[in-house]
Design a protein around this motif. Structure first.
Motif, PDB file in Angstrom:
ATOM      1  N   PRO A  31       0.787  -1.240   0.000  1.00 45.12           N
ATOM      2  CA  PRO A  31       0.000   0.000   0.000  1.00 45.12           C
ATOM      3  C   PRO A  31       0.819   1.291   0.000  1.00 45.12           C
ATOM      4  CG  PRO A  31      -0.664  -1.458   1.799  1.00 45.12           C
ATOM      5  CD  PRO A  31       0.644  -1.942   1.286  1.00 45.12           C
ATOM      6  N   TYR A  32       2.124   1.183   0.110  1.00 46.67           N
ATOM      7  CA  TYR A  32       2.914   2.376   0.331  1.00 46.67           C
ATOM      8  C   TYR A  32       3.722   2.820  -0.881  1.00 46.67           C
ATOM      9  CZ  TYR A  32       1.727   1.954   5.199  1.00 46.67           C
ATOM     10  OH  TYR A  32       1.029   1.898   6.378  1.00 46.67           O
ATOM     11  N   ALA A  33       3.754   4.151  -1.062  1.00 49.57           N
ATOM     12  CA  ALA A  33       4.653   4.732  -2.042  1.00 49.57           C
ATOM     13  C   ALA A  33       6.091   4.562  -1.573  1.00 49.57           C
ATOM     14  CB  ALA A  33       4.335   6.210  -2.240  1.00 49.57           C
ATOM     15  N   MET A  34       6.977   4.488  -2.540  1.00 48.86           N
ATOM     16  CA  MET A  34       8.402   4.354  -2.259  1.00 48.86           C
ATOM     17  C   MET A  34       9.158   5.395  -3.080  1.00 48.86           C
ATOM     18  SD  MET A  34       8.653   1.652  -0.221  1.00 48.86           S
ATOM     19  CE  MET A  34      10.384   1.191  -0.364  1.00 48.86           C
ATOM     20  N   ALA A  35      10.384   5.661  -2.679  1.00 49.67           N
ATOM     21  CA  ALA A  35      11.162   6.663  -3.400  1.00 49.67           C
ATOM     22  C   ALA A  35      12.637   6.300  -3.395  1.00 49.67           C
ATOM     23  CB  ALA A  35      10.959   8.039  -2.772  1.00 49.67           C
ATOM     24  N   TRP A  36      13.335   6.822  -4.385  1.00 49.70           N
ATOM     25  CA  TRP A  36      14.800   6.776  -4.437  1.00 49.70           C
ATOM     26  C   TRP A  36      15.305   8.217  -4.331  1.00 49.70           C
ATOM     27  CZ3 TRP A  36      17.942   2.662  -4.206  1.00 49.70           C
ATOM     28  CH2 TRP A  36      17.434   1.400  -4.558  1.00 49.70           C
ATOM     29  N   TYR A  37      16.285   8.399  -3.475  1.00 43.66           N
ATOM     30  CA  TYR A  37      16.998   9.657  -3.349  1.00 43.66           C
ATOM     31  C   TYR A  37      18.469   9.392  -3.658  1.00 43.66           C
ATOM     32  CZ  TYR A  37      13.156  12.028  -0.885  1.00 43.66           C
ATOM     33  OH  TYR A  37      11.967  12.621  -0.553  1.00 43.66           O
ATOM     34  N   ARG A  38      19.206  10.457  -3.888  1.00 45.16           N
ATOM     35  CA  ARG A  38      20.651  10.340  -4.039  1.00 45.16           C
ATOM     36  C   ARG A  38      21.326  11.548  -3.420  1.00 45.16           C
ATOM     37  NH1 ARG A  38      21.243  11.011 -10.642  1.00 45.16           N
ATOM     38  NH2 ARG A  38      20.666  13.227 -10.766  1.00 45.16           N
ATOM     39  N   GLN A  39      22.576  11.314  -3.021  1.00 40.82           N
ATOM     40  CA  GLN A  39      23.368  12.390  -2.447  1.00 40.82           C
ATOM     41  C   GLN A  39      24.775  12.306  -2.993  1.00 40.82           C
ATOM     42  OE1 GLN A  39      23.351  12.646   1.855  1.00 40.82           O
ATOM     43  NE2 GLN A  39      23.903  14.810   1.756  1.00 40.82           N
ATOM     44  N   ALA A  40      25.147  13.347  -3.725  1.00 45.03           N
ATOM     45  CA  ALA A  40      26.496  13.446  -4.261  1.00 45.03           C
ATOM     46  C   ALA A  40      27.387  14.159  -3.244  1.00 45.03           C
ATOM     47  CB  ALA A  40      26.462  14.204  -5.581  1.00 45.03           C
ATOM     48  N   PRO A  41      28.702  13.959  -3.323  1.00 50.18           N
ATOM     49  CA  PRO A  41      29.608  14.611  -2.373  1.00 50.18           C
ATOM     50  C   PRO A  41      29.426  16.119  -2.369  1.00 50.18           C
ATOM     51  CG  PRO A  41      30.770  12.944  -3.619  1.00 50.18           C
ATOM     52  CD  PRO A  41      29.410  13.071  -4.245  1.00 50.18           C
ATOM     53  N   GLY A  42      29.255  16.681  -1.199  1.00 57.50           N
ATOM     54  CA  GLY A  42      29.129  18.122  -1.064  1.00 57.50           C
ATOM     55  C   GLY A  42      27.790  18.694  -1.459  1.00 57.50           C
ATOM     56  N   ILE A  51       7.419   6.197  -6.664  1.00 57.83           N
ATOM     57  CA  ILE A  51       6.433   5.289  -7.239  1.00 57.83           C
ATOM     58  C   ILE A  51       5.290   5.121  -6.246  1.00 57.83           C
ATOM     59  CG2 ILE A  51       7.532   3.170  -6.360  1.00 57.83           C
ATOM     60  CD1 ILE A  51       6.795   1.871  -9.093  1.00 57.83           C
ATOM     61  N   THR A  52       4.053   5.187  -6.760  1.00 55.44           N
ATOM     62  CA  THR A  52       2.898   5.025  -5.886  1.00 55.44           C
ATOM     63  C   THR A  52       2.608   3.548  -5.658  1.00 55.44           C
ATOM     64  OG1 THR A  52       1.302   4.954  -7.690  1.00 55.44           O
ATOM     65  CG2 THR A  52       1.935   7.139  -6.873  1.00 55.44           C
ATOM     66  N   SER A  53       1.649   3.289  -4.792  1.00 56.96           N
ATOM     67  CA  SER A  53       1.261   1.907  -4.557  1.00 56.96           C
ATOM     68  C   SER A  53       0.720   1.255  -5.833  1.00 56.96           C
ATOM     69  CB  SER A  53       0.206   1.838  -3.450  1.00 56.96           C
ATOM     70  OG  SER A  53      -0.932   2.595  -3.803  1.00 56.96           O
ATOM     71  N   GLY A  54       0.150   2.064  -6.698  1.00 51.18           N
ATOM     72  CA  GLY A  54      -0.404   1.555  -7.946  1.00 51.18           C
ATOM     73  C   GLY A  54       0.585   1.479  -9.086  1.00 51.18           C
ATOM     74  N   GLY A  55       1.802   1.933  -8.846  1.00 53.75           N
ATOM     75  CA  GLY A  55       2.845   1.828  -9.860  1.00 53.75           C
ATOM     76  C   GLY A  55       3.064   3.076 -10.703  1.00 53.75           C
ATOM     77  N   SER A  56       2.355   4.150 -10.415  1.00 53.21           N
ATOM     78  CA  SER A  56       2.617   5.399 -11.129  1.00 53.21           C
ATOM     79  C   SER A  56       3.941   5.984 -10.663  1.00 53.21           C
ATOM     80  CB  SER A  56       1.483   6.399 -10.877  1.00 53.21           C
ATOM     81  OG  SER A  56       0.268   5.901 -11.377  1.00 53.21           O
ATOM     82  N   THR A  57       4.669   6.563 -11.605  1.00 58.54           N
ATOM     83  CA  THR A  57       6.018   7.036 -11.300  1.00 58.54           C
ATOM     84  C   THR A  57       6.202   8.517 -11.627  1.00 58.54           C
ATOM     85  OG1 THR A  57       6.721   6.258 -13.478  1.00 58.54           O
ATOM     86  CG2 THR A  57       7.104   4.792 -11.613  1.00 58.54           C
ATOM     87  N   ASN A  58       7.146   9.116 -10.934  1.00 59.07           N
ATOM     88  CA  ASN A  58       7.593  10.474 -11.207  1.00 59.07           C
ATOM     89  C   ASN A  58       9.107  10.505 -11.089  1.00 59.07           C
ATOM     90  OD1 ASN A  58       5.263  12.432 -11.572  1.00 59.07           O
ATOM     91  ND2 ASN A  58       4.626  11.340  -9.741  1.00 59.07           N
ATOM     92  N   TYR A  59       9.715  11.376 -11.906  1.00 64.71           N
ATOM     93  CA  TYR A  59      11.169  11.450 -11.948  1.00 64.71           C
ATOM     94  C   TYR A  59      11.623  12.903 -11.927  1.00 64.71           C
ATOM     95  CZ  TYR A  59      10.555   6.705 -13.729  1.00 64.71           C
ATOM     96  OH  TYR A  59      10.188   5.385 -13.879  1.00 64.71           O
ATOM     97  N   VAL A  60      12.796  13.117 -11.356  1.00 64.24           N
ATOM     98  CA  VAL A  60      13.425  14.417 -11.485  1.00 64.24           C
ATOM     99  C   VAL A  60      13.814  14.605 -12.952  1.00 64.24           C
ATOM    100  CG1 VAL A  60      15.766  13.579 -10.985  1.00 64.24           C
ATOM    101  CG2 VAL A  60      15.133  15.942 -10.431  1.00 64.24           C
ATOM    102  N   ASP A  61      13.776  15.840 -13.422  1.00 61.95           N
ATOM    103  CA  ASP A  61      13.989  16.092 -14.848  1.00 61.95           C
ATOM    104  C   ASP A  61      15.310  15.527 -15.367  1.00 61.95           C
ATOM    105  OD1 ASP A  61      12.390  19.394 -15.053  1.00 61.95           O
ATOM    106  OD2 ASP A  61      11.574  17.353 -15.101  1.00 61.95           O
TER     107      ASP A  61
END
Length: 115
Positions: A31-42, A51-61
């Motif tokens: 039932p839960y949305a999930m996300a990926w984050y990233r962190q570059a040095p500095g 991604i939503t529970s239903g599989g819809s996705t959004n992305y950074v440009d």
């Protein structure tokens, strides 16, 4: 307890591909949305994809058309397929879920894009 375990990072040449995985446990996953984050040095940690529970996705440009976020509810796992990687994609990538007002993070997996 809630656990998120990322894997699949590594060193890849520009233009190459990697697939990150995040295995979730300790909660009912579907039932839960999930996300990926990233962190570059500095730099500050940034949202890469969600991604939503239903599989819809959004992305950074900056990753649209190159990254694909998917989920397998039977395996309690999300995936981030990363194609046409660029040096600026180099970062530690973190899986994320928000449950009952609290945000959980995995330990991260290093992605390095370099020739």
């Amino acid at each position: 307890q809630v656990q998120l375990v990322e894997s699949g990072g590594g060193l890849v040449q520009p233009g190459g591909s990697l697939r990150l995985s995040c295995a979730a446990s300790g909660f009912i996953f579907s039932p839960y949305a999930m996300a990926w984050y990233r962190q570059a040095p500095g730099k500050q940690r940034e949202l890469v994809a969600a991604i939503t529970s239903g599989g819809s996705t959004n992305y950074v440009d900056s990753v649209k058309g190159r990254f694909t976020f998917s989920r397998d509810n039977a395996k309690n796992t999300v995936y981030l397929q990363m194609n046409s990687l660029k040096p600026e994609d180099t970062a530690v990538y973190y899986c994320n879920v928000r449950l009952d007002g609290y945000t959980y993070w995995g330990q991260g997996t290093q992605v390095t894009v370099s020739s």
